[in-house]
Motif scaffolding. Structure first.
Motif, short mmCIF file in Angstrom:
data_model
loop_
_atom_site.label_atom_id
_atom_site.label_comp_id
_atom_site.label_asym_id
_atom_site.label_seq_id
_atom_site.Cartn_x
_atom_site.Cartn_y
_atom_site.Cartn_z
N ASN A 251 0.84 -1.19 0.00
CA ASN A 251 0.00 0.00 0.00
C ASN A 251 0.87 1.24 0.00
OD1 ASN A 251 -2.29 -1.55 2.34
ND2 ASN A 251 -2.20 -1.70 0.13
N GLN A 252 0.89 1.92 -1.13
CA GLN A 252 1.69 3.14 -1.19
C GLN A 252 0.77 4.34 -1.24
OE1 GLN A 252 5.14 3.08 -3.71
NE2 GLN A 252 5.76 1.06 -3.00
N TYR A 306 -3.91 3.55 -9.34
CA TYR A 306 -4.65 4.26 -8.30
C TYR A 306 -5.81 5.00 -8.94
CZ TYR A 306 -5.51 7.05 -4.11
OH TYR A 306 -6.08 7.60 -3.00
N ASP A 307 -6.93 5.09 -8.20
CA ASP A 307 -8.17 5.73 -8.63
C ASP A 307 -8.87 4.89 -9.69
OD1 ASP A 307 -8.80 7.81 -7.03
OD2 ASP A 307 -8.16 9.39 -8.37
N LYS A 308 -8.18 4.54 -10.76
CA LYS A 308 -8.83 3.77 -11.81
C LYS A 308 -9.33 2.42 -11.30
CE LYS A 308 -8.76 5.61 -16.06
NZ LYS A 308 -9.88 5.58 -17.00
N MET A 309 -8.51 1.73 -10.48
CA MET A 309 -8.87 0.39 -10.05
C MET A 309 -8.73 0.14 -8.56
SD MET A 309 -7.37 -2.10 -13.02
CE MET A 309 -8.28 -3.47 -12.33
N SER A 310 -7.90 0.92 -7.90
CA SER A 310 -7.57 0.54 -6.52
C SER A 310 -7.18 1.77 -5.71
CB SER A 310 -6.40 -0.45 -6.54
OG SER A 310 -5.97 -0.76 -5.24
N HIS A 311 -7.41 1.69 -4.42
CA HIS A 311 -6.91 2.69 -3.48
C HIS A 311 -5.95 2.04 -2.49
CE1 HIS A 311 -9.69 6.38 -3.88
NE2 HIS A 311 -9.84 5.64 -4.95
N SER A 312 -6.36 0.90 -1.94
CA SER A 312 -5.56 0.26 -0.89
C SER A 312 -5.69 -1.25 -1.04
CB SER A 312 -6.07 0.71 0.49
OG SER A 312 -5.26 0.20 1.52
N ASP A 332 -9.51 -4.96 -2.14
CA ASP A 332 -9.20 -3.56 -1.91
C ASP A 332 -10.06 -3.05 -0.76
OD1 ASP A 332 -7.67 -1.17 -3.51
OD2 ASP A 332 -9.45 -0.43 -2.48
N ASN A 333 -9.43 -2.35 0.16
CA ASN A 333 -10.09 -1.91 1.37
C ASN A 333 -11.01 -0.71 1.15
OD1 ASN A 333 -9.22 -0.69 4.61
ND2 ASN A 333 -10.41 -2.51 4.15
N ARG A 334 -10.83 -0.01 0.03
CA ARG A 334 -11.50 1.28 -0.18
C ARG A 334 -12.56 1.23 -1.27
NH1 ARG A 334 -14.09 5.09 -0.61
NH2 ARG A 334 -13.59 7.30 -0.43
N THR A 335 -12.63 0.12 -2.02
CA THR A 335 -13.57 0.05 -3.14
C THR A 335 -14.51 -1.14 -2.96
OG1 THR A 335 -12.21 -1.38 -4.53
CG2 THR A 335 -11.77 0.98 -4.64
N THR A 384 -14.77 2.69 9.99
CA THR A 384 -15.83 3.67 9.73
C THR A 384 -15.44 5.07 10.15
OG1 THR A 384 -16.84 3.10 11.86
CG2 THR A 384 -17.65 1.94 9.91
N GLY A 385 -14.36 5.22 10.90
CA GLY A 385 -13.91 6.55 11.30
C GLY A 385 -12.86 7.14 10.38
N ASN A 386 -12.52 6.39 9.29
CA ASN A 386 -11.49 6.84 8.37
C ASN A 386 -12.02 6.65 6.95
OD1 ASN A 386 -9.28 7.19 6.69
ND2 ASN A 386 -7.85 6.15 8.06
N ALA A 387 -12.32 7.74 6.27
CA ALA A 387 -12.94 7.68 4.94
C ALA A 387 -12.05 7.01 3.91
CB ALA A 387 -13.30 9.08 4.47
N TYR A 388 -10.75 6.92 4.17
CA TYR A 388 -9.82 6.31 3.20
C TYR A 388 -9.60 4.83 3.48
CZ TYR A 388 -8.80 10.97 1.52
OH TYR A 388 -8.91 12.22 0.98
N TRP A 389 -10.31 4.27 4.45
CA TRP A 389 -10.10 2.88 4.82
C TRP A 389 -11.43 2.19 5.03
CZ3 TRP A 389 -8.45 -0.02 9.71
CH2 TRP A 389 -7.70 -1.14 9.38
N VAL A 390 -12.40 2.47 4.15
CA VAL A 390 -13.73 1.89 4.29
C VAL A 390 -14.46 2.00 2.96
CG1 VAL A 390 -14.86 4.03 5.01
CG2 VAL A 390 -15.78 1.82 5.79
N TRP A 391 -15.33 1.02 2.69
CA TRP A 391 -16.20 1.08 1.53
C TRP A 391 -17.64 1.01 2.02
CZ3 TRP A 391 -17.85 2.13 -3.07
CH2 TRP A 391 -18.91 1.44 -3.63
#
Length: 614
Positions: A251-252, A306-312, A332-335, A384-391
């Protein structure tokens, strides 16, 4: 003008109008599909409330041009996430259960151990039906941020947590002989959690996000090598293929704006600056010299954009059954979707294609396991408290994915099956026979970009060297296979290929884009590749039980390199292969009850077939 002439003219006008409409739709295609406007493509999938989604940037400026502005990429989590029409995807738990899956491992008796991020380990039974799935909490100390679980030999259990690795013995019901296997020495400034496991016959491998490394434990010598491979931002998932190679996701995002997928190699530096650990991860971009370490990005790896297919990106699972056997699923943790990796060896180096597999997930996927009967269990996890680590705002979930029996050859939908790089082009095989529209260059869009020079302090920063690329021609090699020829392919780039609405809507093409990592160019010509459309690899191999023996009728002298694997893909001791070379059968009477795979090599292909011992 008589009635017939008028009719002919009207038909021509209508046809021309349809063609112009198709061209116009291709300009808007990704926006329409991702926003759910193309109702024919979007299934009744689990989907988020629109307020929870990243806003769509658009419309996309598609059309003739030399440069594709990177800030017009659509987010991977924008809009509804359709379920692939060739799979069954079902919620596999009672609504009252709150699965927050940090780890999963299947047992030989069909049960599962499941590690919850809330700090508990559960025994999961009744997996045969969603309504009978039951979780029983096992006694334990209460683990801190547990994100890794491994079971070896059906009774050796390992847990990876924020500060320690624990080991247990498991008798099918209870955990015993608890011990703190390793107190993890954190590296200052690195992440506070650790992640996934993988293993082979002699070693256990553990992701060390708190050190920026992957550790290896020698099971015979009982010795840890904490920095077996180093310089990762945060390795998350690991998976091992049938050749024994271990691959991991890193995860970069705010170092390189993408998720690289690497082959694990002893002593390798994976490129994240480590010369200033004491200053912490936030200062990585300030530690870069004029020539960042790039070797890791040039061989035995591929990118998930990134963005196109994956975040994390999370877990990597090499499929041992189904239509894509040997390829890998990546969570993927974000999608709300799974991605698929198609590997391709070019001049001794492995690279390949990233493509979407399916949407419809109830939570961001974190772990994947397969039971040998064609069932894939998908464990979800979200903060749920981190918008970048939840779908979808969901803390977790458990779903079961199966491929429909007629996935290959079903004309109601179509998808990419495999991709191989050749000189100046790609050979792409599909899951069903192709209509003539698949030969029309105007139904595709190709472009290239790079992450080699993309080092940014911004999470998901810009790509570099983005440019359109010309599709010179498309030729049909067989009923299901095309040769795409391009002008100007360059190494150390990523080739994006998009499928237009005439394909995604009219022919129900299930993936609307794919990305091939061009670390190396190929000198092989298309005739070096076998043609698609033949029976699936291994379809001529069947297993037969002959008393204590497992036999492959009619395959004596045609298969070699036998091995029996457990559900995690690890070689199992006990089978007797002394008669395999002459008779293509092996004695499996020493195996315990459970589900296994017999792996063999047939020509240049490795094939794994499931079997059960009762």
């Amino acid at each position: 003008m008589d009635g017939k002439d008028g009719t002919r003219r009207a038909v021509k006008i209508v046809r021309k109008g349809i063609q112009e409409m198709k061209k116009t739709m291709f300009i808007l295609m990704p926006s329409l599909l991702l926003c759910g406007i193309a109702a024919a493509q979007v299934d009744t999938a689990i989907r988020c409330d629109e307020k929870q989604l990243t806003p769509v940037k658009g419309p996309l400026p598609y059309g003739p041009r030399k440069v594709m502005p990177p800030d017009h990429d659509l987010p991977a989590d924008a809009g509804p996430q359709p379920v692939h029409k060739g799979v069954n995807l079902e919620v596999w738990h009672k609504s009252a259960d709150k699965f927050m899956v940090g780890g999963m491992a299947l047992l030989a008796n069909g049960n599962m151990l499941q590690l919850d991020y809330n700090g508990n380990l559960y025994l999961v039974t009744g997996l045969g039906k969603a309504e009978t799935v039951t979780r029983t909490m096992l006694p334990g100390p209460g683990y801190t941020e547990p994100l890794g679980l491994m079971v070896r030999n059906d009774h050796d259990v390992y847990l990876n947590t924020a500060n320690s690795i624990y080991s247990y013995q498991f008798d099918g019901t209870n955990l015993t002989q608890e011990k703190e296997f390793l107190k993890i020495p954190h590296r200052p400034g690195w992440y506070g959690w650790n992640s996934d496991f993988e293993s082979d016959a002699n070693y256990l491998y553990a992701g060390m996000g708190s050190r920026g490394s992957i550790a290896r434990y020698d099971l015979k010598a009982a010795k840890w090598e904490l920095d077996y491979a180093t310089a990762m931002r945060n390795s998350n998932g690991m998976g091992r293929n049938d050749s024994g190679d271990i691959w991991f996701s890193d995860n970069q995002g705010n170092y390189r704006p993408a998720t690289p997928i690497f082959m694990l190699k002893a002593g390798k530096d994976y490129g994240v600056p480590t010369n200033n650990w004491a200053n912490g991860a936030s200062n990585w971009q300030g530690t870069l010299g004029p020539d960042p370490v790039l070797d890791a990005y040039r061989s035995d790896m591929l990118w998930i954009p990134y963005d196109k297919m994956s975040h994390s990106a999370t877990d990597i699972h090499f499929m041992r059954s189904g239509p894509f056997q040997g390829q890998a699923l990546v969570g993927d943790n974000r999608t709300g979707h799974l991605n698929r990796l198609i590997f391709d060896k070019v001049d001794g180096q492995t690279q390949g294609t990233a493509i979407r597999m399916t949407g419809g997930l109830e939570a961001g996927n974190y772990r994947i396991v397969e039971d040998g009967k064609g069932n894939f269990y998908l464990g979800g996890l979200g903060n749920t408290g981190n918008a970048y680590w939840v779908w979808c705002g969901k803390p977790g979930g458990l779903q079961r994915l199966t491929f429909k029996p007629d996935f290959i050859g079903n004309k109601a939908y179509i998808d990419v099956h495999s991709v191989s790089l050749v000189k100046d082009g790609l050979v792409v095989s599909f899951t069903s026979d192709l209509a003539d529209d698949f030969l029309a260059v105007e139904n595709y869009r190709a472009y290239t970009f790079s992450y080699i020079k993309s080092v940014s302090p911004y999470y998901g920063g810009p790509k570099s060297d983005s440019a359109g690329i010309k599709i010179q021609s498309i030729q049909k090699r067989s009923a299901r296979e095309l040769l795409f020829s391009f002008t100007g392919l360059q190494k150390e780039t990523i080739l994006g290929l998009e499928f237009g609405p005439n394909l995604t809507i009219e022919y129900q093409m299930q993936s609307y884009e794919m990305f091939y990592t061009l670390n190396h160019l190929s000198t092989r010509i298309p005739t070096d590749l076998a043609r698609a459309g033949r029976p699936e690899p291994g379809s001529d191999i069947r297993l037969a039980r002959e008393g204590r023996y497992l036999a492959l009728p009619g395959m004596a002298g045609r298969v070699s390199h036998p091995a029996v694997l457990d559900l995690s893909g690890r070689a199992v001791p006990g089978p007797d292969f002394s008669r395999f070379a002459a008779e293509a059968r092996c004695d499996v009477s020493a195996l315990r009850s459970g589900v296994y795979f017999l792996r063999v090599r047939s020509g240049d292909r490795t094939i794994a077939k499931p079997f059960a011992v009762r």
